[in-house]
Design a protein around this motif. Structure first.
Motif, PDB file in Angstrom:
ATOM      1  N   PRO A  59     -96.945  47.322   4.003  1.00  0.00           N
ATOM      2  CA  PRO A  59     -97.294  46.030   4.609  1.00  0.00           C
ATOM      3  C   PRO A  59     -96.900  45.918   6.079  1.00  0.00           C
ATOM      4  N   ASP A  60     -95.783  46.547   6.476  1.00  0.00           N
ATOM      5  CA  ASP A  60     -95.310  46.443   7.858  1.00  0.00           C
ATOM      6  C   ASP A  60     -95.779  47.605   8.732  1.00  0.00           C
ATOM      7  N   ARG A  61     -96.458  48.589   8.141  1.00  0.00           N
ATOM      8  CA  ARG A  61     -96.965  49.771   8.871  1.00  0.00           C
ATOM      9  C   ARG A  61     -95.873  50.408   9.745  1.00  0.00           C
ATOM     10  N   PRO A  62     -94.716  50.708   9.173  1.00  0.00           N
ATOM     11  CA  PRO A  62     -93.637  51.284   9.987  1.00  0.00           C
ATOM     12  C   PRO A  62     -93.916  52.743  10.316  1.00  0.00           C
ATOM     13  N   LEU A  64     -93.299  56.626  10.130  1.00  0.00           N
ATOM     14  CA  LEU A  64     -92.916  57.380   8.937  1.00  0.00           C
ATOM     15  C   LEU A  64     -91.409  57.587   8.863  1.00  0.00           C
ATOM     16  N   ASP A  65     -90.765  57.944   9.967  1.00  0.00           N
ATOM     17  CA  ASP A  65     -89.313  58.172   9.919  1.00  0.00           C
ATOM     18  C   ASP A  65     -88.557  56.909   9.518  1.00  0.00           C
ATOM     19  N   GLU A  66     -89.024  55.750   9.970  1.00  0.00           N
ATOM     20  CA  GLU A  66     -88.374  54.504   9.566  1.00  0.00           C
ATOM     21  C   GLU A  66     -88.563  54.265   8.073  1.00  0.00           C
ATOM     22  N   ALA A  67     -89.749  54.537   7.575  1.00  0.00           N
ATOM     23  CA  ALA A  67     -90.015  54.355   6.144  1.00  0.00           C
ATOM     24  C   ALA A  67     -89.145  55.295   5.311  1.00  0.00           C
ATOM     25  N   LEU A  68     -89.007  56.540   5.758  1.00  0.00           N
ATOM     26  CA  LEU A  68     -88.179  57.493   5.022  1.00  0.00           C
ATOM     27  C   LEU A  68     -86.709  57.051   5.026  1.00  0.00           C
ATOM     28  N   THR A  69     -86.231  56.580   6.159  1.00  0.00           N
ATOM     29  CA  THR A  69     -84.847  56.112   6.253  1.00  0.00           C
ATOM     30  C   THR A  69     -84.624  54.928   5.317  1.00  0.00           C
ATOM     31  N   ALA A  70     -85.590  53.999   5.262  1.00  0.00           N
ATOM     32  CA  ALA A  70     -85.467  52.842   4.378  1.00  0.00           C
ATOM     33  C   ALA A  70     -85.410  53.264   2.911  1.00  0.00           C
ATOM     34  N   LEU A  71     -86.045  54.383   2.591  1.00  0.00           N
ATOM     35  CA  LEU A  71     -86.019  54.905   1.226  1.00  0.00           C
ATOM     36  C   LEU A  71     -84.779  55.746   0.947  1.00  0.00           C
ATOM     37  N   GLY A  72     -83.951  55.941   1.982  1.00  0.00           N
ATOM     38  CA  GLY A  72     -82.744  56.749   1.828  1.00  0.00           C
ATOM     39  C   GLY A  72     -83.007  58.237   1.828  1.00  0.00           C
ATOM     40  N   ARG A  73     -84.113  58.662   2.458  1.00  0.00           N
ATOM     41  CA  ARG A  73     -84.497  60.070   2.479  1.00  0.00           C
ATOM     42  C   ARG A  73     -84.409  60.617   3.895  1.00  0.00           C
ATOM     43  N   PRO A  74     -84.251  61.930   4.064  1.00  0.00           N
ATOM     44  CA  PRO A  74     -84.184  62.530   5.400  1.00  0.00           C
ATOM     45  C   PRO A  74     -85.471  62.314   6.194  1.00  0.00           C
TER      46      PRO A  74
END
Length: 296
Positions: A59-62, A64-74
């Motif tokens: 929904p926020d079109r972040p 990719l690195d921000e999305a991965l960080t939010a998921l707790g992934r490298p």
């Protein structure tokens, strides 16, 4: 993440060849995307490195690195690019391999153009019953293959599904040109190649290109070998059923492939074989030309 159904099942990408061998190699990721469990979220290609591409189905079109960080992934820069020529291009297969081991199946998957790599069939029969794909070096080849960006834990897990029938090699970007949809040229990537060689035409001794239809491939092998028909016939379904039930039979029939004169030893990848314990990541591999085209 999105109101649209982006599940692998809804997208027709949920085949797991290791469980349904005649679906091998499965459907590859059709566009740049983030595999997140049982969903495949589209990525918007931008004139940036991968981590700056936006997650179109969020929904926020972040980025990719921000999305991965939010998921707790490298983030992407700490991941290992791995080019696939077989079922590891399939989101369904990758998700199955990782989740059955309790590992998060959060993996960016991107089709890219690769020069110098042909796709053939390995000179062995897998425990699942299919004849898997393998790369071979063909300097004039121009292929579209999928690169997956794996965490270190994910890479070790995929290693475990490939070894000892496959080895991992490093493709240097100055020898094998690898171009992302953004125009970025990768400095290198990993690839798995079969230690059992590649199926070849008995007369020309040239690798037989992988056709993508496993039933057709197995039917062709059965039609050409009375020994295989006797042991695995009469049809591809019988082949896979018998192989999955009898490991000794699998070994025997793999040997027959060579005895029929169909297997070409594969040594061209040996200079690129990865023997080190240390693993490099995307951050270690800047784009060769240091710049990207303006795609906006």
């Amino acid at each position: 993440m999105t109101t649209e159904d982006r599940s692998l099942a809804a997208l027709g990408l949920d085949d797991v060849p290791v469980e349904r061998p005649l679906t091998y190699p499965g459907r590859p990721a059709p566009e740049p995307a983030l595999l997140d469990g049982d969903e495949l979220l589209r990525l918007d290609v931008r004139p940036l490195r991968l981590g700056g591409w936006s997650v179109a189905d969020h929904p926020d079109r972040p980025p990719l690195d921000e999305a991965l960080t939010a998921l707790g992934r490298p983030v992407t820069g700490r991941r290992h690019p791995v080019v696939s020529v077989g079922s590891n291009s399939s989101p369904g297969q990758i998700a199955h391999k990782l989740t059955r081991l309790g590992i998060a199946a959060t993996v960016p998957m991107v089709p890219l153009r690769v020069r110098g790599i042909g796709v053939g069939c390995s000179g062995h029969i897998s425990p699942a019953g299919y004849v898997a794909g393998t790369p071979y070096i063909e300097r004039t080849a121009d292929s579209t293959l999928v690169v997956s960006w794996l965490e270190s834990t994910q890479l070790r897990a995929i290693d475990g599904t490939e070894f000892p029938r496959y080895r991992r090699a490093v493709l240097p970007g100055d020898v094998f040109e690898m171009t992302m949809p953004s125009g970025e040229r990768l400095g290198g990537a990993y690839i798995y190649f079969s230690v059992r060689g590649v199926l070849a035409d008995a007369d020309t001794r040239r690798p037989v290109p992988a056709g993508g239809d496993q039933s057709e491939l197995l039917a062709g092998l059965l039609s050409r070998s009375a020994r295989l028909r006797e042991l695995l016939g009469p049809d591809p379904a019988g082949w896979t059923r018998r192989i999955r039930a009898d490991e000794a039979l699998r070994v025997r029939c793999t040997r027959i492939l060579g005895e029929e004169g169909w297997v070409l030893p594969q040594t061209d990848f040996l200079p690129y074989a990865d023997e080190s314990a240390a693993l490099w990541t995307y951050d270690d591999l800047p784009a060769l030309d240091g710049s990207l085209p303006d795609l906006a």
